[in-house]
Design a protein around this motif. Structure first.
Motif, PDB file in Angstrom:
ATOM      1  N   GLU A   1       0.839  -1.193   0.000  1.00 52.61           N
ATOM      2  CA  GLU A   1       0.000   0.000   0.000  1.00 52.61           C
ATOM      3  C   GLU A   1       0.881   1.254   0.000  1.00 52.61           C
ATOM      4  O   GLU A   1       1.967   1.247   0.571  1.00 52.61           O
ATOM      5  CB  GLU A   1      -0.920   0.018   1.219  1.00 52.61           C
ATOM      6  N   ILE A   2       0.383   2.306  -0.631  1.00 54.38           N
ATOM      7  CA  ILE A   2       1.110   3.571  -0.691  1.00 54.38           C
ATOM      8  C   ILE A   2       0.256   4.646  -0.029  1.00 54.38           C
ATOM      9  O   ILE A   2      -0.852   4.939  -0.504  1.00 54.38           O
ATOM     10  CB  ILE A   2       1.418   3.979  -2.144  1.00 54.38           C
ATOM     11  N   PRO A   3       0.733   5.240   1.073  1.00 52.46           N
ATOM     12  CA  PRO A   3      -0.049   6.305   1.716  1.00 52.46           C
ATOM     13  C   PRO A   3      -0.301   7.454   0.740  1.00 52.46           C
ATOM     14  O   PRO A   3       0.551   7.796  -0.088  1.00 52.46           O
ATOM     15  CB  PRO A   3       0.850   6.752   2.878  1.00 52.46           C
ATOM     16  N   SER A   4      -1.480   8.048   0.835  1.00 48.69           N
ATOM     17  CA  SER A   4      -1.848   9.118  -0.094  1.00 48.69           C
ATOM     18  C   SER A   4      -0.951  10.345   0.054  1.00 48.69           C
ATOM     19  O   SER A   4      -0.772  11.105  -0.897  1.00 48.69           O
ATOM     20  CB  SER A   4      -3.307   9.522   0.135  1.00 48.69           C
ATOM     21  N   ASN A   5      -0.376  10.539   1.241  1.00 45.11           N
ATOM     22  CA  ASN A   5       0.491  11.702   1.462  1.00 45.11           C
ATOM     23  C   ASN A   5       1.968  11.367   1.297  1.00 45.11           C
ATOM     24  O   ASN A   5       2.828  12.168   1.660  1.00 45.11           O
ATOM     25  CB  ASN A   5       0.253  12.276   2.857  1.00 45.11           C
ATOM     26  N   ALA A   6       2.285  10.187   0.758  1.00 44.39           N
ATOM     27  CA  ALA A   6       3.683   9.787   0.588  1.00 44.39           C
ATOM     28  C   ALA A   6       4.369  10.704  -0.421  1.00 44.39           C
ATOM     29  O   ALA A   6       3.820  11.021  -1.482  1.00 44.39           O
ATOM     30  CB  ALA A   6       3.777   8.335   0.131  1.00 44.39           C
ATOM     31  N   SER A   7       5.597  11.123  -0.095  1.00 44.09           N
ATOM     32  CA  SER A   7       6.340  12.039  -0.966  1.00 44.09           C
ATOM     33  C   SER A   7       7.703  11.483  -1.368  1.00 44.09           C
ATOM     34  O   SER A   7       8.494  12.188  -1.986  1.00 44.09           O
ATOM     35  CB  SER A   7       6.536  13.382  -0.247  1.00 44.09           C
ATOM     36  N   ALA A   8       8.010  10.231  -1.017  1.00 45.58           N
ATOM     37  CA  ALA A   8       9.317   9.648  -1.323  1.00 45.58           C
ATOM     38  C   ALA A   8       9.512   9.545  -2.828  1.00 45.58           C
ATOM     39  O   ALA A   8       8.561   9.245  -3.572  1.00 45.58           O
ATOM     40  CB  ALA A   8       9.448   8.273  -0.674  1.00 45.58           C
ATOM     41  N   PRO A   9      10.712   9.796  -3.325  1.00 41.64           N
ATOM     42  CA  PRO A   9      10.990   9.649  -4.756  1.00 41.64           C
ATOM     43  C   PRO A   9      10.599   8.258  -5.248  1.00 41.64           C
ATOM     44  O   PRO A   9      10.875   7.254  -4.592  1.00 41.64           O
ATOM     45  CB  PRO A   9      12.506   9.862  -4.853  1.00 41.64           C
ATOM     46  N   GLY A  10       9.938   8.192  -6.395  1.00 36.07           N
ATOM     47  CA  GLY A  10       9.577   6.921  -6.997  1.00 36.07           C
ATOM     48  C   GLY A  10       8.182   6.442  -6.656  1.00 36.07           C
ATOM     49  O   GLY A  10       7.577   5.693  -7.429  1.00 36.07           O
ATOM     50  N   LEU A  11       7.634   6.832  -5.510  1.00 33.04           N
ATOM     51  CA  LEU A  11       6.309   6.343  -5.118  1.00 33.04           C
ATOM     52  C   LEU A  11       5.195   6.995  -5.949  1.00 33.04           C
ATOM     53  O   LEU A  11       4.145   6.383  -6.163  1.00 33.04           O
ATOM     54  CB  LEU A  11       6.070   6.582  -3.625  1.00 33.04           C
ATOM     55  N   GLU A  12       5.423   8.213  -6.413  1.00 32.61           N
ATOM     56  CA  GLU A  12       4.417   8.845  -7.276  1.00 32.61           C
ATOM     57  C   GLU A  12       4.302   8.076  -8.588  1.00 32.61           C
ATOM     58  O   GLU A  12       3.194   7.826  -9.085  1.00 32.61           O
ATOM     59  CB  GLU A  12       4.801  10.301  -7.542  1.00 32.61           C
TER      60      GLU A  12
END
Length: 343
Positions: A195-206
Motif C-alpha cells: 500500500e502507498i499512503p496518499s500523502n507519501a512524498s518519497a521519490p519513486g512512489l508517485e
C-alpha cells in the motif's frame, strides 16, 4: 491516509514491469532514497531471475542495473527463509566484481557494487529494519581508519577506502510496524504492505501510484499474479508449520533430556541434603566422642607447639648473640629460612 487503489507487490513488479525502461523511475526513486544520492539507471544487465523457472522455483527475484556513474546495483527480493543468506550476498557481489571487468584490465577498473536486499523473513538478530554495511580498515593499536592518499583520491575520485568496496543494504520489511514518517519509511511501508499512503512524498512512489496499479494488469497477468501471492502464502504457512512441528519435537526431546538431567541433579542434590542431615545428626554423637579424642590430640599438639616455641626462643637469643646460622640450626633444629625470618 491510504489510497483506495490496490498496488502490485514490488517483487512481482520487478519481475514483470520495472524491467521496462519507461518504469525505471520507480527503481530510481527507491535507490535514491536508500543511497542518499540521485541515482539514474542507464540500463539493466543480465541477472538470474530473467528466467521464469528460476523465480517460480525459489520464490525470489533479482535485478542488476547500471547507474549513470557506471556502478553496478544488484537488487534482490527473497521470500524464502535462507539461513546462509549473508554468504549469498557476499557471493553475489564477488561474482559481479569479477564478471564485469575485462581480462587484462588493471585493478583500477574494478567497479563499485551496491547490493540491495529486500528480505521477507527474519535475517539475523537486530532491532532495526534497515541495515547498511561497508568495508573499513581500522588500526588494531590506535583505532584510526586507513585513508586514501591525495593521489588516490584524485585518481579514483572518491574520498574514502570504503567507497571502493561493495556496500550492502538489508531491508527487513516484515519488521516494520510503525507509522511512516520519512521517505525511506514510506518505501518500507509499501514493500511491507503493498500500500502507498496518499500523502507519501518519497521519490519513486508517485510513479508507482500510476504504473503499479492492480487494475492496469490484464486477466492473464492477474491470474499469474494471484498464483504468485498464493505461493507466498503457502510458503509462509509451510514455514510456520515447520516451526510448530519443530517446537513440538523439541519439547518431546526436551522432556526426555530433562528427565535424565533431573535424575542426575536429584542425585547430586540428595547427596548434598544427606550430608547436611548427616552432619546435624552426627554432631550430637560426635561431641562426646570428640571431647575424649580431642583431649588426647590437644595434649599432643600442645607439647609440639610448646617445643617449637622453645626452639624459636633459643634460636632468637643465639642469633642476637651473633652465632652463625649453621650452629643455630644444629642447636635448635630450625631451618636456615626459619632462622632468617627471626628478629
Amino acid at each position: 491516509m491510504k489510497d483506495s487503489n490496490q498496488y502490485i507487490r514490488f517483487d512481482w513488479a520487478m519481475k514483470r514491469l520495472l524491467r521496462n525502461k519507461a518504469n525505471f523511475g520507480v527503481l530510481e526513486g527507491l535507490l535514491t532514497t536508500l543511497l542518499g544520492e540521485k541515482i539514474t539507471i542507464e540500463r539493466l544487465l543480465e541477472s538470474e531471475s530473467n528466467q521464469e523457472e528460476e523465480y517460480d522455483k525459489y520464490n525470489r527475484v533479482d535485478m542488476l542495473a547500471e547507474n549513470s556513474k557506471g556502478e553496478l546495483v544488484l537488487i534482490e527480493v527473497q521470500n524464502n527463509n535462507e539461513y546462509a543468506y549473508f554468504q549469498r550476498m557476499l557471493f553475489g557481489t564477488s561474482k559481479l566484481v569479477t564478471e564485469y571487468i575485462n581480462r587484462g584490465d588493471s585493478y583500477d577498473k574494478v567497479r563499485k557494487v551496491y547490493s540491495v536486499n529486500i528480505v521477507y523473513f527474519s535475517l539475523g538478530c537486530g532491532k532495526d529494519f534497515v541495515y547498511h554495511g561497508k568495508t573499513e580498515f581500522r588500526g588494531i593499536h590506535d583505532g584510526d581508519i586507513l585513508e586514501l592518499t591525495p593521489f588516490q583520491r584524485q585518481t579514483f575520485k572518491v574520498d574514502a577506502v570504503s567507497n571502493l568496496f561493495p556496500e550492502y543494504y538489508i531491508l527487513k520489511v516484515n519488521d516494520f510496524n510503525r507509522v511512516a514518517k520519512s521517505p525511506l519509511e514510506e518505501w518500507i511501508y509499501y514493500l511491507n504492505t503493498g500500500e502507498i499512503p496518499s500523502n507519501a512524498s518519497a521519490p519513486g512512489l508517485e510513479q508507482a501510484r500510476e504504473q503499479l496499479k492492480l487494475n492496469r494488469m490484464t486477466k492473464d497477468e492477474l491470474r499469474a499474479y494471484y498464483r504468485h501471492l498464493d505461493n507466498i502464502v503457502i510458503l509462509r504457512d509451510n514455514i510456520h508449520t515447520e516451526r510448530a512441528e519443530g517446537r513440538a519435537e523439541g519439547r518431546a526431546e526436551g522432556r526426555a533430556e530433562g528427565i535424565a538431567e533431573g535424575r542426575a541433579e536429584g542425585r547430586a542434590e540428595g547427596r548434598a541434603e544427606g550430608i547436611a542431615e548427616g552432619r546435624a545428626e552426627g554432631r550430637a554423637e560426635g561431641i562426646a566422642e570428640g571431647r575424649a579424642e580431642g583431649k588426647a590430640e590437644g595434649i599432643a599438639e600442645g607439647i609440639v607447639k610448646g617445643e617449637q616455641a622453645e626452639r624459636i626462643k633459643n634460636a632468637t637469643n643465639l642469633k642476637r648473640l651473633g652465632v652463625s646460622a649453621d650452629i643455630i640450626t644444629q642447636a635448635t633444629g630450625l631451618t636456615r629460612e626459619e632462622i632468617e625470618k627471626l628478629p
